[in-house]
Design a protein around this motif. Structure first.
Motif, short mmCIF file in Angstrom:
data_model
loop_
_atom_site.label_atom_id
_atom_site.label_comp_id
_atom_site.label_asym_id
_atom_site.label_seq_id
_atom_site.Cartn_x
_atom_site.Cartn_y
_atom_site.Cartn_z
N PHE A 1 0.83 -1.21 0.00
CA PHE A 1 0.00 0.00 0.00
C PHE A 1 0.86 1.26 0.00
CE2 PHE A 1 -3.73 -2.49 1.90
CZ PHE A 1 -4.43 -2.47 0.71
N SER B 1 2.14 1.82 -3.45
CA SER B 1 1.11 2.33 -4.37
C SER B 1 0.85 3.82 -4.13
CB SER B 1 -0.19 1.53 -4.22
OG SER B 1 -0.81 1.78 -2.97
N SER C 1 0.61 2.16 -9.99
CA SER C 1 0.03 2.47 -8.69
C SER C 1 -1.39 1.93 -8.59
CB SER C 1 0.02 3.98 -8.47
OG SER C 1 -0.73 4.30 -7.32
N TYR D 1 -2.54 -0.99 -5.96
CA TYR D 1 -3.60 -0.60 -5.02
C TYR D 1 -4.81 -1.53 -5.16
CZ TYR D 1 -7.53 2.33 -3.38
OH TYR D 1 -8.66 2.81 -2.76
N VAL E 1 -4.93 3.35 4.14
CA VAL E 1 -4.80 3.50 2.70
C VAL E 1 -5.93 4.35 2.14
CG1 VAL E 1 -6.07 1.43 1.97
CG2 VAL E 1 -4.18 2.29 0.59
N TYR F 1 -4.64 7.40 -0.17
CA TYR F 1 -4.64 7.14 -1.62
C TYR F 1 -5.73 7.96 -2.30
CZ TYR F 1 -3.89 4.67 -6.00
OH TYR F 1 -3.55 4.37 -7.29
#
Length: 854
Positions: A174, A177, A192, A196, A227, A231
Motif C-alpha cells: 500500500f 502504491s 500504482s 492498489y 490507505v 490514496y
C-alpha cells in the motif's frame, strides 16, 4: 524325465537356441517418480470432485508429510506443482492452502519449506518487475499480477503465519502504491492503480480460514483506514478507450474506484458476505500454531527504480498491460427485460469483481491449454459456496418462472459469467492480449462441450451487440463481425434471421445504416467461410436473399467502369464474368493481343524481354487507339488485371506473378506522362474491379502490390476513402475497413513509419466529417444526432455517415496513438481550420488531447 523325454530348459546354455522374440527390458521406474506421477495430477485437480475433496486432502497431506523430507525429487516436483496451480488456477488456491496447513500441522518443516518457497517466489517477481531484460512468453500475465496471486496465497495461510508478517506485506504494497500515485498530482500512475487494486482485492482472503480472528480484524481495519486516507483516486476519463461512442447501455465502472467500497462491504456485518461467498472448509482444518514466519523481510523496488516501468507499457505481461489505461468493467448480460434480474454477479460487489479477476487470470495464464481453460471457467462455481449460481443450463424462461415464484432465489448463471468475461477480453480496448483466434476457439470449445446450455448464451450476446451497433466502437464492430461469423460457421450458419427483418425492411436500401451494414458484411463473410454457398443461402429468409450478392459495387456500376475505357464501343452487361479477364473476351477486337499479354506473364522471367510487352500495346494503340479513351489508363489496367487473372488460383500464385513481373510493370508505367498518384489509383481500382465478387481477395492482392512497391500505402487509403455520390466504401465495407487497418498496422511496425500517411488519413476523415455536417446543416452548438424515426432518408444517411466517420477517427487515433502523438499540434490546427461545426471540433480536440494519456 517326462514321458521318457528330457525336459528342456531354454534358459540353460545347453546348445539349444531360444527363438522367443527378444523384448527390451522394461526400465523400472523409481518409486519416488511413480509416486509423483500419481500424486501431482491429483494436486492439479484438487477440488474438482467435491465429494472426494475431504478424502483427497487427507490422502495427499499424509503422503506429503511423510515423503517431504525423504527425496529432493519429490520436494521439487511438489513445490513446482503447487506453484503452477496457485498461479494458473487461482480459484484452487484455498484448496492448496488447506492442504498446506494440514501438512504443516503434521510436519512443520514441510509447511515452513512450502511457505519459504512461495515467499521466495514473491521476492523473485518483485525483483523481476524492474528487470529490463525480462522475456515475456505468450501466457505471461506479468510480474505484478503474479505478485497479486502470491500475496493472495500467503493471505490464505493466515492461521499458519504470524499476523504481523502478513500485515507488514500489505503495508509495504500500500505504501508503494501511494508513493507511486503521488509522483503526479493529476496524472494517473498505471502501476500504482494496479498495486492498489490488486492488494485490496486480496484482503478478504486473510479471513478465509480466520473469520473469527478479532485481532486480525482490527489490524486489517486499521490498514484499510490508512490507505483510504492516503490514496487519492485520479479522475481520468478517456473517451478514446470507451466501447461505446454514445449512450452506453450500462455505466462502466473503474476498477480503482470500485474495489475499496466492495472490500469494505464484504468485511462489514460480521463478514456475512464472506460467509456466503467462500466454502466452509472448517471441518477439514487442523489447528495451526500460527508461528510460521518469513526468513527475510520483503524487499520491494524503490519508487525511483519503478518509475520507468510504472506506465506498464513495456510488454511485461498481458494482465499487467491491462492497467496501462484506466481499467473498466465490461457487461453483456444486462438485467433481463422481462424479469429485471441479474444473471451475472454485479461488478459492484466483491464477489462480482473477484469472479472477473479469477476468470481473466485463468484465461490469460493457461492460454497454452485451451481445453483446460474451457473446462475450468465453466466449473468455477465448484470452488465457492453452493447456491451462488443456478443449476447449469437453466434457460432464461425457466429463471423467470422460478424468480416469479420465489423472488429471492439466485438467478446468477455460471455460463453467463464465463462467456461475458471471455467476451470482455475480445472487446477490450485499446488492445487485446492474445490473437483473437485464441478467444474465438475457446468459445467454440465451451459451446461444443455443452451446446444446449451455451448456444442460447451466445444467442443473447449476439442480440445484445446487434441492438447496440449504432453506439458500438468501430473496432469492436469488426470483432463482433468476426466472432459472429466464426460461431455461425460452427452452427452450420443457422440463425433466426427473422429477428432482424424489421431493420432490413426499413433500412435495407440505405448505405450507412450500421445494422444493414453489419448484416451485409456478415453474410458476405459467411460466404467466404464456406465452399458451399447453398449452406448460407438455405439459412436465410427471403428478406435477406438479396444480401447474397457479394459484389463490391453493383453490376450496373461495374459495367459503367468498363464502359468508361471506350468511345464508340458499347460494353454488353452479359460480358461480365466473376474473376475473369474482361478485356480478353472474343467480342473485343484486341482480345488476341490481350491474350498475348497473359502469355507473356506465363513465361519464365529469364525468357522475357519487356520490349515484347511494349510492342503488344503499341499494336493495340495503332489498330484500336481510336476507341480507347485514355490509353495510359487502359495499359495500366490491362497489365495489373492480366497479372491478377494469371495468379487468381491463390494468393501465393498472385504473389509469384506480381513479384516476377514487378520490374516489367514499373518500366512500362515509368514511360507514361501521368502522375504517380493517378497510376496507382488505376492499379488499385483495376484489382478491386477484377475481384468485384470477392473484394477481400482484391484488397489482399493490393497488399501484394504495396509490398512490391507498385502502389503506396497512401494510395490504398486514398482509394478506400474516395467519395461517390455521398458513398465512401472505406467507411462501411468490412474488407475495405480491414484493409485500412492492415495498411496502417504494417506502417506502424516499420522503424521508419511514414507519419505523413497517418496524417493524410486523419485529414481525409476530418474533411468527410466537416463536409457531412455542412450538408446536414446542424447548428454549430448542437451535437449531430440521428433520429431513426425520421422519414427523411437523406438526413438519416448523412447522420449515419457522420457517425461512421467520427467512429473511424476515434479508432485510428486510439490504435495508432504513438504515430499521431508527435503531430498533435498540426492535427489540431487542421481541425480548427476545416471544421466549422463547434461540437464536432470539440470532440476531435478532446481526442487529440487524450493521445497524451495513452
Amino acid at each position: 524325465m517326462v514321458g521318457g523325454k528330457r525336459s528342456r530348459n531354454f534358459d540353460d546354455d545347453d546348445g539349444y537356441r531360444d527363438f522367443r522374440p527378444r523384448m527390451p527390458k522394461r526400465q523400472r521406474i523409481p518409486p519416488v517418480v511413480q509416486l509423483c506421477k500419481e500424486m501431482m495430477p491429483d494436486i492439479r485437480t484438487l477440488g474438482e470432485t467435491v465429494k472426494a475433496f475431504e478424502e483427497d486432502i487427507k490422502f495427499l497431506s499424509e503422503a506429503i508429510a511423510n515423503e517431504f523430507d525423504n527425496e529432493e525429487y519429490f520436494r521439487n516436483a511438489l513445490l513446482s506443482t503447487l506453484y503452477a496451480v496457485v498461479l494458473e488456477q487461482p480459484h484452487k488456491q484455498p484448496a492448496i492452502a488447506l492442504l498446506t496447513m494440514v501438512v504443516n500441522a503434521a510436519n512443520p518443516v514441510a509447511g515452513k519449506s512450502i511457505l519459504n518457497h512461495f515467499f521466495g517466489k514473491l521476492q523473485e517477481w518483485c525483483d523481476t518487475s524492474i528487470d529490463e531484460d525480462f522475456q515475456v512468453t505468450s501466457s505471461e500475465t506479468g510480474p505484478w499480477n503474479r505478485i497479486k496471486l502470491l500475496l493472495r496465497f500467503l493471505s490464505l495461510l493466515s492461521p499458519m503465519v504470524q499476523e504481523d508478517e502478513l500485515i507488514s506485506l500489505y503495508q509495504k504494497f500500500f505504501e508503494l502504491s501511494v508513493e507511486l500515485n503521488n509522483l503526479s498530482t493529476e496524472k494517473r500512475n498505471p502501476l500504482s492503480e494496479a498495486i492498489y487494486s490488486n492488494t485490496l482485492l486480496n484482503i478478504p482472503y486473510l479471513f478465509f480460514f480466520s473469520k473469527d480472528n478479532q485481532n486480525l480484524r482490527e489490524k486489517v481495519a486499521e490498514l484499510i483506514a490508512g490507505v483510504e486516507a492516503s490514496y487519492v483516486v485520479k479522475n481520468t476519463d478517456l473517451s478514446l478507450i470507451k466501447e461505446y461512442n454514445k449512450s452506453p447501455p450500462y455505466e462502466p465502472r473503474r476498477w480503482v474506484q470500485t474495489v475499496l467500497p466492495n472490500v469494505k462491504r464484504v468485511l462489514a456485518n460480521d463478514m456475512q458476505q464472506i460467509t456466503e461467498l467462500f466454502p466452509d472448509y472448517s471441518s477439514m482444518m487442523v489447528q495451526q500454531p500460527g508461528d510460521q514466519g518469513f526468513n527475510d523481510p520483503l524487499n520491494l523496488p524503490t519508487v525511483q527504480q519503478l518509475e520507468p516501468f510504472s506506465g506498464l507499457d513495456r510488454g511485461l505481461g498481458s494482465i499487467d498491460g491491462m492497467w496501462k489505461v484506466p481499467r473498466y468493467s465490461f457487461r453483456v448480460y444486462l438485467p433481463n427485460e422481462v424479469g429485471e434480474f441479474e444473471t451475472v454477479v454485479p461488478f459492484t460487489t466483491y464477489a462480482g469483481m473477484l469472479f472477473e479477476d479469477l476468470i481473466i487470470d485463468i484465461i490469460e495464464s493457461m492460454e497454452f491449454n485451451r481445453k483446460e481453460v474451457a473446462k475450468q471457467v465453466i466449473t468455477l462455481d465448484l470452488f465457492f459456496k453452493p447456491g451462488i449460481f443456478t443449476e447449469p443450463g437453466q434457460s432464461i424462461a425457466q429463471l423467470i418462472a422460478l424468480h416469479e415464484e420465489n423472488p429471492i432465489i439466485t438467478t446468477y448463471k455460471i455460463e453467463d459469467l464465463a462467456i461475458e468475461k471471455i467476451l470482455s477480453m475480445i472487446f477490450k480496448l485499446p488492445n487485446v492480449s492474445h490473437p483473437f483466434a485464441y478467444f474465438y476457439t475457446l468459445l467454440v470449445e465451451i459451446c461444443q462441450n455443452s451446446p444446449k446450455a451455451i448456444a442460447p448464451v451466445f444467442g443473447r450476446a449476439f442480440r445484445y451487440f446487434f441492438n447496440n451497433l449504432e453506439q458500438l466502437d468501430l473496432e469492436l464492430k469488426l470483432r463482433y463481425l468476426d466472432w459472429f461469423s466464426i460461431q455461425m460457421s460452427n452452427f452450420n450458419f443457422s440463425w433466426k434471421w427473422n429477428e432482424w427483418e424489421e431493420d432490413s425492411v426499413k433500412f435495407g436500401k440505405t448505405f450507412y445504416n450500421p445494422k444493414v451494414t453489419f448484416m451485409r458484411n456478415l453474410i458476405r463473410k459467411e460466404l467466404r467461410l464456406t465452399s458451399s454457398k447453398t449452406d448460407v443461402e438455405e439459412s436465410l429468409t427471403d428478406e435477406f436473399k438479396p444480401y447474397l450478392d457479394s459484389s463490391f459495387v453493383s453490376r450496373h456500376e461495374l459495367v459503367g467502369y468498363y464502359q468508361s475505357f471506350f468511345a464508340n464501343f458499347d460494353v454488353d452487361e452479359t460480358m461480365l464474368k466473376d474473376n475473369d479477364l474482361f478485356f480478353a473476351q472474343s467480342c473485343f477486337p484486341f482480345s488476341e493481343q490481350i491474350q498475348n499479354v497473359v502469355n507473356y506473364f506465363h513465361q519464365q522471367p529469364l525468357d522475357r524481354n519487356v520490349s515484347e510487352l511494349a510492342a503488344i500495346f503499341e499494336d493495340i494503340q495503332k489498330a484500336y487507339g481510336n476507341i480507347i479513351v485514355d490509353f495510359n489508363r487502359f495499359v495500366t489496367t490491362i497489365l495489373i488485371q492480366a497479372l491478377t487473372f494469371s495468379g487468381n488460383r491463390s494468393l501465393s500464385h498472385a504473389n509469384k506473378y506480381i513479384g516476377d513481373s514487378k520490374n516489367d510493370v514499373l518500366e512500362l508505367l515509368s514511360k507514361m506522362d501521368v502522375t504517380q498518384e493517378l497510376k496507382e489509383r488505376w492499379l488499385i481500382e483495376a484489382i478491386i474491379r477484377f475481384w468485384n465478387s470477392n473484394s477481400q481477395n482484391g484488397f489482399l492482392i493490393v497488399d501484394t502490390c504495396k509490398n512490391f512497391e507498385l502502389v503506396s500505402a497512401k494510395s490504398v487509403l486514398h482509394f478506400s476513402f474516395l467519395e461517390d455520390n455521398d458513398r465512401v466504401w472505406g467507411l462501411v465495407d468490412a474488407t475495405s475497413v480491414e484493409s485500412t487497418f492492415r495498411t496502417l498496422t504494417e506502417l506502424s511496425l516499420r522503424r521508419d513509419a511514414d507519419v505523413e500517411t497517418f496524417i493524410y488519413l486523419f485529414e481525409r476523415l476530418v474533411d468527410i466529417a466537416a463536409e457531412t455536417t455542412e450538408k446536414l446543416g446542424t447548428s454549430p452548438d448542437v451535437p449531430v444526432a440521428v433520429n431513426e424515426s425520421s422519414t427523411d432518408f437523406r438526413e438519416l444517411e448523412l447522420g449515419w455517415k457522420y457517425e461512421s466517420c467520427l467512429g473511424f477517427i476515434k479508432s485510428v487515433l486510439r490504435k495508432y496513438g504513438d504515430e499521431y502523438a508527435p503531430s498533435i499540434d498540426h492535427l489540431s490546427t487542421f481541425v480548427n481550420s476545416k471544421v466549422s461545426h463547434t461540437k464536432t471540433r470539440e470532440i476531435l480536440e478532446s481526442w487529440l488531447m487524450e493521445l497524451k494519456e495513452l
